[in-house]
Design a protein around this motif. Structure first.
Motif, short mmCIF file in Angstrom:
data_model
loop_
_atom_site.label_atom_id
_atom_site.label_comp_id
_atom_site.label_asym_id
_atom_site.label_seq_id
_atom_site.Cartn_x
_atom_site.Cartn_y
_atom_site.Cartn_z
N ASP A 183 24.54 36.57 66.91
CA ASP A 183 23.65 37.50 66.75
C ASP A 183 24.40 38.68 65.99
OD1 ASP A 183 21.22 36.61 68.43
OD2 ASP A 183 23.03 36.53 69.69
N GLY A 184 25.68 38.81 66.28
CA GLY A 184 26.28 40.14 65.79
C GLY A 184 26.71 40.03 64.17
N THR A 185 27.83 40.77 64.05
CA THR A 185 28.37 40.81 62.47
C THR A 185 29.42 39.44 62.31
OG1 THR A 185 30.52 41.73 63.11
CG2 THR A 185 28.69 43.33 62.68
N LEU A 186 29.65 39.43 60.77
CA LEU A 186 30.33 38.13 60.65
C LEU A 186 31.80 38.35 61.27
CD1 LEU A 186 29.21 37.69 56.86
CD2 LEU A 186 28.94 35.93 58.71
N THR A 187 32.16 39.59 61.54
CA THR A 187 33.46 39.68 62.01
C THR A 187 33.50 39.21 63.37
OG1 THR A 187 34.28 41.42 60.55
CG2 THR A 187 35.26 41.37 62.60
N GLU A 188 32.52 39.57 64.17
CA GLU A 188 32.40 39.13 65.56
C GLU A 188 32.10 37.61 65.67
OE1 GLU A 188 29.92 43.22 67.12
OE2 GLU A 188 28.77 41.67 66.46
N THR A 189 31.45 36.97 64.58
CA THR A 189 31.25 35.67 64.91
C THR A 189 32.52 34.88 64.43
OG1 THR A 189 28.90 35.70 64.16
CG2 THR A 189 29.99 33.60 63.61
N ASP A 190 33.30 35.28 63.55
CA ASP A 190 34.69 34.65 63.23
C ASP A 190 35.43 34.92 64.56
OD1 ASP A 190 36.45 33.70 61.09
OD2 ASP A 190 37.59 35.29 61.64
N ARG A 191 35.44 35.97 65.22
CA ARG A 191 36.44 36.23 66.41
C ARG A 191 35.91 35.20 67.40
NH1 ARG A 191 35.26 38.48 70.88
NH2 ARG A 191 33.41 39.87 69.91
N ARG A 192 34.78 34.71 67.55
CA ARG A 192 34.21 33.74 68.55
C ARG A 192 34.52 32.33 68.15
NH1 ARG A 192 29.35 37.50 68.53
NH2 ARG A 192 29.45 38.37 70.52
N VAL A 193 34.70 32.37 66.63
CA VAL A 193 35.29 30.82 66.33
C VAL A 193 36.70 30.70 66.36
CG1 VAL A 193 35.57 29.61 63.98
CG2 VAL A 193 33.32 30.83 64.30
N ALA A 194 37.29 31.86 66.20
CA ALA A 194 38.70 31.67 66.37
C ALA A 194 39.03 31.36 68.08
CB ALA A 194 39.46 33.03 66.29
N GLU A 195 38.37 31.97 69.01
CA GLU A 195 38.30 31.65 70.34
C GLU A 195 37.82 30.18 70.53
OE1 GLU A 195 35.81 34.24 72.08
OE2 GLU A 195 37.14 35.96 71.83
N LEU A 196 36.88 29.59 69.86
CA LEU A 196 36.38 28.25 69.86
C LEU A 196 37.44 27.15 69.59
CD1 LEU A 196 34.09 26.10 70.62
CD2 LEU A 196 33.50 26.46 68.07
N TRP A 197 38.06 27.78 68.47
CA TRP A 197 39.14 26.77 67.72
C TRP A 197 40.41 26.71 68.89
CZ3 TRP A 197 40.35 23.28 64.31
CH2 TRP A 197 41.54 22.99 64.10
N ARG A 198 40.74 27.93 69.48
CA ARG A 198 41.84 27.83 70.47
C ARG A 198 41.44 26.79 71.46
NH1 ARG A 198 42.50 33.23 69.10
NH2 ARG A 198 40.96 34.12 70.78
N ARG A 199 40.18 26.90 71.74
CA ARG A 199 39.59 25.89 73.19
C ARG A 199 39.85 24.47 72.65
NH1 ARG A 199 34.46 26.96 76.97
NH2 ARG A 199 34.61 25.24 78.12
N LEU A 200 39.29 24.25 71.40
CA LEU A 200 39.13 22.90 71.08
C LEU A 200 40.69 22.32 70.94
CD1 LEU A 200 36.34 23.16 68.30
CD2 LEU A 200 36.41 22.54 70.59
N SER A 201 41.58 23.16 70.37
CA SER A 201 42.85 22.78 70.10
C SER A 201 43.71 22.69 71.35
CB SER A 201 43.58 23.69 69.07
OG SER A 201 42.78 23.98 68.01
N GLU A 202 43.32 22.94 72.71
CA GLU A 202 44.09 22.88 73.44
C GLU A 202 44.45 21.39 73.96
OE1 GLU A 202 41.58 24.92 76.71
OE2 GLU A 202 42.67 26.93 76.07
#
Length: 202
Positions: A183-202
């Motif tokens: 719902d937020g800005t593209l910057t906020e979405t990218d931060r969430r994608v980075a968090e998702l990537w860290r979780r997927l890479s574990e």
């Protein structure tokens, strides 16, 4: 190979999330791209599927070159549930077959594969593959309507109709392992994608 589903309603930001994961090293199988290949009149499969669509919906849904008139089909399927079900009954089996082949081709060459698949819910029929993780991308319905008008040039009426057809947020969340809000800005979405990537890479 780890297979991840990225789902969500129209305008929620599935492609934005998928692109962010691809930039970090994931291999993406895009259901929309697969659908375009399946409906390519230059291929035997495409010609067969297009002929079935024309028989069901009428020859006016094809362009002069034999390709699908997507705008005309959209007008039909987003305003008539029976027609939408009929269209999906023709197209979805062909997409499933092509997707299964694409997933199998990745098993020896990619560690993390993302399948961007719209409208995966608790009510979806069984698929011929298993996901290791399901991620749903969600945004407020009003924001999704605004995005469709801003980025795809839809009228307010058409945007509202398409969002209403895909309003199964609760049923998507019911099967999701992870929810990504956009719902937020593209910057906020990218931060969430980075968090998702860290979780997927574990």
């Amino acid at each position: 190979m780890k297979l991840i589903a990225i789902t969500g309603g129209i305008g929620a930001g599935k492609s934005t999330v998928s692109r962010g994961l691809a930039a970090r090293g994931a291999y993406v199988i895009d259901a929309d791209v697969t659908a375009r290949v399946v409906l390519d009149p230059a291929t035997p499969t495409g010609r067969r599927v297009l002929a079935d669509i024309a028989q069901a919906l009428g020859p006016h849904v094809l362009q002069a070159d034999g390709s699908l008139n997507r705008a005309r089909v959209a007008e039909l399927i987003f305003h008539d549930e029976a027609v939408r079900q009929q269209y999906n009954g023709i197209v979805h089996p062909a997409i499933l077959s092509a997707t299964a082949a694409a997933i199998d081709a990745c098993r020896e060459s990619h560690a993390l594969v993302v399948h961007e698949i719209p409208l995966l819910t608790a009510d979806s029929p069984a698929l011929p593959w298993r996901y290791d993780l399901i991620v749903t991308v969600e945004a407020d319905a009003g924001e999704r309507r605004r995005r469709l008008q801003r980025h795809r040039g839809l009228s307010a009426e058409d945007a509202a109709a398409r969002v209403a057809v895909q309003g199964d947020e609760e049923r998507r969340i019911a099967i999701a392992d992870i929810i990504v809000r956009t719902d937020g800005t593209l910057t906020e979405t990218d931060r969430r994608v980075a968090e998702l990537w860290r979780r997927l890479s574990e």
